[in-house]
Design an enzyme around this catalytic site. Structure first.
Site, mmCIF file in Angstrom:
data_model
loop_
_atom_site.group_PDB
_atom_site.id
_atom_site.type_symbol
_atom_site.label_atom_id
_atom_site.label_comp_id
_atom_site.label_asym_id
_atom_site.label_seq_id
_atom_site.Cartn_x
_atom_site.Cartn_y
_atom_site.Cartn_z
ATOM 1 N N LYS A 170 0.961 -1.202 -0.158
ATOM 2 C CA LYS A 170 -0.201 -0.010 0.004
ATOM 3 C C LYS A 170 1.054 0.668 0.415
ATOM 4 C CE LYS A 170 -1.548 3.024 2.130
ATOM 5 N NZ LYS A 170 -1.568 4.442 2.100
ATOM 6 N N GLY A 201 -4.351 3.590 -2.192
ATOM 7 C CA GLY A 201 -5.873 3.886 -1.139
ATOM 8 C C GLY A 201 -5.316 4.315 0.161
ATOM 9 N N GLY A 203 -4.111 5.233 4.200
ATOM 10 C CA GLY A 203 -3.916 4.815 4.677
ATOM 11 C C GLY A 203 -4.857 4.640 5.824
ATOM 12 N N PRO A 204 -5.655 5.633 6.700
ATOM 13 C CA PRO A 204 -6.490 5.111 7.131
ATOM 14 C C PRO A 204 -8.047 3.606 6.970
ATOM 15 C CG PRO A 204 -6.580 7.381 7.936
ATOM 16 C CD PRO A 204 -5.633 6.837 5.662
ATOM 17 N N GLY A 207 -4.493 1.210 4.359
ATOM 18 C CA GLY A 207 -3.549 1.009 4.278
ATOM 19 C C GLY A 207 -3.656 -0.142 6.069
ATOM 20 N N GLU A 245 9.945 1.462 10.654
ATOM 21 C CA GLU A 245 11.000 2.161 9.883
ATOM 22 C C GLU A 245 10.378 3.423 10.172
ATOM 23 O OE1 GLU A 245 14.015 3.817 8.791
ATOM 24 O OE2 GLU A 245 14.417 1.977 8.848
ATOM 25 N N CYS A 279 13.964 10.534 6.465
ATOM 26 C CA CYS A 279 13.855 10.541 7.627
ATOM 27 C C CYS A 279 15.647 10.545 8.666
ATOM 28 C CB CYS A 279 13.119 9.169 7.736
ATOM 29 S SG CYS A 279 13.966 7.615 6.385
ATOM 30 N N GLU A 369 10.750 16.363 14.330
ATOM 31 C CA GLU A 369 10.732 15.738 13.504
ATOM 32 C C GLU A 369 9.849 17.080 12.328
ATOM 33 O OE1 GLU A 369 9.672 12.237 11.479
ATOM 34 O OE2 GLU A 369 11.806 12.078 10.081
HETATM 35 P P1 NAP Z 1 2.723 9.055 7.284
HETATM 36 O O1 NAP Z 1 1.102 8.851 7.901
HETATM 37 O O2 NAP Z 1 3.019 7.870 8.706
HETATM 38 O O3 NAP Z 1 2.457 7.861 5.767
HETATM 39 C C1 NAP Z 1 3.555 6.974 6.047
HETATM 40 C C2 NAP Z 1 2.170 5.596 4.996
HETATM 41 O O4 NAP Z 1 1.291 5.056 6.180
HETATM 42 C C3 NAP Z 1 1.128 6.298 4.315
HETATM 43 O O5 NAP Z 1 1.387 5.229 3.096
HETATM 44 C C4 NAP Z 1 -0.405 6.586 4.389
HETATM 45 O O6 NAP Z 1 -0.993 6.457 3.539
HETATM 46 C C5 NAP Z 1 0.403 4.906 5.922
HETATM 47 N N1 NAP Z 1 -0.961 5.293 6.783
HETATM 48 C C6 NAP Z 1 -1.653 6.625 7.019
HETATM 49 N N2 NAP Z 1 -2.532 6.227 8.089
HETATM 50 C C7 NAP Z 1 -2.552 5.083 8.378
HETATM 51 C C8 NAP Z 1 -3.400 3.825 9.464
HETATM 52 N N3 NAP Z 1 -4.645 4.779 9.922
HETATM 53 N N4 NAP Z 1 -3.041 3.298 9.096
HETATM 54 C C9 NAP Z 1 -2.053 2.298 8.377
HETATM 55 N N5 NAP Z 1 -1.512 2.940 7.495
HETATM 56 C C10 NAP Z 1 -1.943 4.627 7.099
HETATM 57 O O7 NAP Z 1 3.156 9.596 7.100
HETATM 58 P P2 NAP Z 1 2.732 11.860 6.365
HETATM 59 O O8 NAP Z 1 1.373 11.373 7.346
HETATM 60 O O9 NAP Z 1 2.514 10.884 5.019
HETATM 61 O O10 NAP Z 1 3.864 12.340 7.367
HETATM 62 C C11 NAP Z 1 3.682 13.171 8.367
HETATM 63 C C12 NAP Z 1 5.056 13.000 8.913
HETATM 64 O O11 NAP Z 1 5.457 11.256 8.731
HETATM 65 C C13 NAP Z 1 6.403 13.483 8.235
HETATM 66 O O12 NAP Z 1 6.395 15.269 8.379
HETATM 67 C C14 NAP Z 1 7.054 13.200 8.945
HETATM 68 O O13 NAP Z 1 7.367 13.791 9.944
HETATM 69 C C15 NAP Z 1 6.606 11.283 8.931
HETATM 70 N N6 NAP Z 1 7.491 10.932 7.706
HETATM 71 C C16 NAP Z 1 8.658 10.647 7.914
HETATM 72 C C17 NAP Z 1 8.720 8.991 6.819
HETATM 73 C C18 NAP Z 1 10.049 8.114 7.463
HETATM 74 O O14 NAP Z 1 10.031 7.908 6.180
HETATM 75 N N7 NAP Z 1 10.140 7.548 8.231
HETATM 76 C C19 NAP Z 1 8.012 9.098 6.094
HETATM 77 C C20 NAP Z 1 7.246 9.956 5.525
HETATM 78 C C21 NAP Z 1 6.540 11.070 7.028
HETATM 79 P P3 NAP Z 1 -1.253 7.981 3.382
HETATM 80 O O15 NAP Z 1 -0.361 7.906 2.209
HETATM 81 O O16 NAP Z 1 -2.498 8.020 2.661
HETATM 82 O O17 NAP Z 1 -1.513 8.649 4.206
#
Ligand code: NAP
Ligand code: MG
Length: 462
Positions: A170, A201, A203-204, A207, A245, A279, A369
């Protein structure tokens, strides 16, 4: 604008169960470039079933055959490298050169490394009167972010396939197009139906359905700590394996005697690359008080030079989030020496390369972060103070140490609570284990350590 209506499930592009779509936006100009289906629980279920059905045959293939598929996959990625780079530039906003040299190139190296490892890894070993078998964990559910959109999928799919696992991915909603390209490449490489599946799709919805699905044996997640925490809890409740990660707030420690100009310039480039959306970025620069003013001047000059070479952030929400952090830095008393909260252009999700001086360890910008082109420069008194500051966050993903004497740098690095440390500008190694101490995550990716995440052991006694 292209409207895609399929998801790659069981070796074919199948229409989604529901009518909802996700708009893919180019953050450089706000144009909608494509739509993809917003997968539902039903689509995830179909994909997990396909992966389960494909598992016994794939798990039983000789490692040499899996190695061959991965080698062909690498070749397909090479043949499509320009298309991959263009796609990442369009959906993430990465500058074309970065898309070529990092976003498209690194997955090729990683796919190649797992072709090699599948061929050479000892999947069977002897200890005493036992034979230990290293067997695939099963069906993998991979949830990936947008910041290195192809790399983060390949860093899961390649070792999973090398191990004999099957996988459902996903991808992030912001970057589904390069994920679709990877599914095409898997198909072209002759990866059997059901071994690799893709459900686009939200995340919520998609995912969460993937993380909760009882047919998934291992959930591998890359993204925010907030979502990772929830996924870890869901996996633990179901007694599933989980790999997380997560975020970072890595320290770039410049010890007295280091080549200051080089350490500062490489450090600034490390933070600004990919618009700070990395990250493992060294977002805290730690400088001895005697060299502090000089380092701040060098950092401000280096950041100012970036100008038009920096890409936008991935979307307007991230842009707002990062600008909010910059405002908070100012409000808490840090001193802006480059950039600032104002958008540098009228169009697109751009943030100016920003450097803060007089940052103290307790400030929000020194703890959280930011995920944007924002560097905090902190002052330390002596090595012990530097170590306390370096280790003084909840994270521990990466870092750097610079010193005149390599042994001194290594001695400092040994005391850092973090998963990777680059010594005097050491290069990225795609075979080195990558992953977090503390709240930066659980598990390791890349190289042989990344492969073993997808294996479980069975002992036969004779
Ligand atoms: P995120 O919400 O954690 O997104 C990562 C993945 O998880 C995406 O595929 C996302 O889908 C999915 N996801 C979101 N909510 C979920 C849930 N409840 N259950 C299962 N999967 C779910 O990150 P973001 O909102 O894109 O970014 C927010 C912050 O996270 C950034 O500002 C940064 O600080 C951090 N971040 C860290 C990394 C890293 O490499 N460590 C990478 C990205 C972001 P959607 O795309 O539909 O939201
Ligand atoms: Mg999100």
């Amino acid at each position: 604008m292209k409207a895609y209506d399929g998801m790659y499930i069981g070796g074919a592009w199948r229409p989604a169960a529901g009518p909802d779509v996700i708009e893919v936006v180019n953050p450089a100009d706000g144009q909608v470039i494509a739509t993809v289906p917003a997968g539902t629980v039903e689509d995830v279920d179909a994909a997990v079933r396909a992966a389960r059905a494909a598992l016994p045959a794939w798990a039983a293939t000789a490692p040499a055959e899996r190695a061959t598929r991965l080698a062909v996959l690498r070749d397909v990625l090479v043949a499509r490298q320009d298309e991959i780079a263009r796609t990442v530039t369009a959906e993430l906003g990465a500058p074309p050169k970065l898309s070529q040299t990092v976003h498209a190139a690194v997955p090729i190296v990683v796919a190649g490394s797992y072709a090699e490892l599948a061929a050479t890894y000892p999947f069977e070993e002897r200890t005493g009167n036992s034979t230990v078998l290293h067997e695939p964990v099963g069906v993998v559910g991979a949830i990936t972010p947008w910041n290195y959109p192809l790399h983060q999928i390949v860093a899961k799919a390649a070792p999973a396939l090398a191990a004999g696992c099957t996988i459902v991915v996903k991808p992030a909603e912001d970057t589904p197009l390069v994920a679709r390209l990877l599914a095409e490449a898997m198909h072209e490489a002759g990866v059997p139906a059901g071994v690799f599946n893709l459900v686009t799709g939200l995340g919520p919805v998609a995912g969460q359905a993937l993380a909760e699905h009882p047919g998934v044996d291992l959930v591998s997640f890359t993204g925010s700590t907030a979502v990772g925490r929830r996924i870890g809890a869901v996996a633990a409740a179901a007694v599933k394996k989980v790999a997380l990660e997560l975020g970072g707030k890595s320290a770039n420690v410049i010890l007295p005697g280091a080549d200051l100009a080089r350490a500062v310039n490489v450090g600034v480039a490390n933070v600004m690359s990919n618009s700070g959306q990395t990250c493992s970025a060294w977002t805290r620069m730690l400088v001895h008080r005697d060299q502090y003013d000089e380092a701040v001047e060098l950092a401000a000059a280096a950041a100012a030079k970036y100008g038009d070479r920096i890409g936008p952030l991935v979307n307007a929400k991230q842009q707002e989030r990062v600008r909010g952090y910059i405002e908070k830095g100012v409000a808490e008393g840090a001193r802006l020496v480059a950039g600032g909260p104002d958008a540098p252009r009228e169009q697109g999700c751009f943030v100016s390369p920003t450097v803060f001086a007089d940052v103290t360890p307790d400030m929000t910008i020194a703890q959280e972060e930011i995920f944007g082109p924002v560097l905090s420069v902190l002052r330390y008194e002596d090595e012990e103070d530097a170590l306390r500051i370096a280790n003084g966050t909840v994270y521990g993903l990466a870092g750097a140490v610079w010193a005149a004497d390599e042994a001194q740098a290594v001695a400092f690095a040994r005391r850092m609570e973090t998963g990777q440390v680059d010594i005097n500008g050491g290069r990225f190694n795609p075979l080195a284990p990558f992953g977090g101490y503390k709240q930066s995550g659980v598990g390791r990716e890349l190289g042989v350590h990344g492969l073993t995440e997808y294996l479980q052991t069975k002992s036969l006694q004779f």
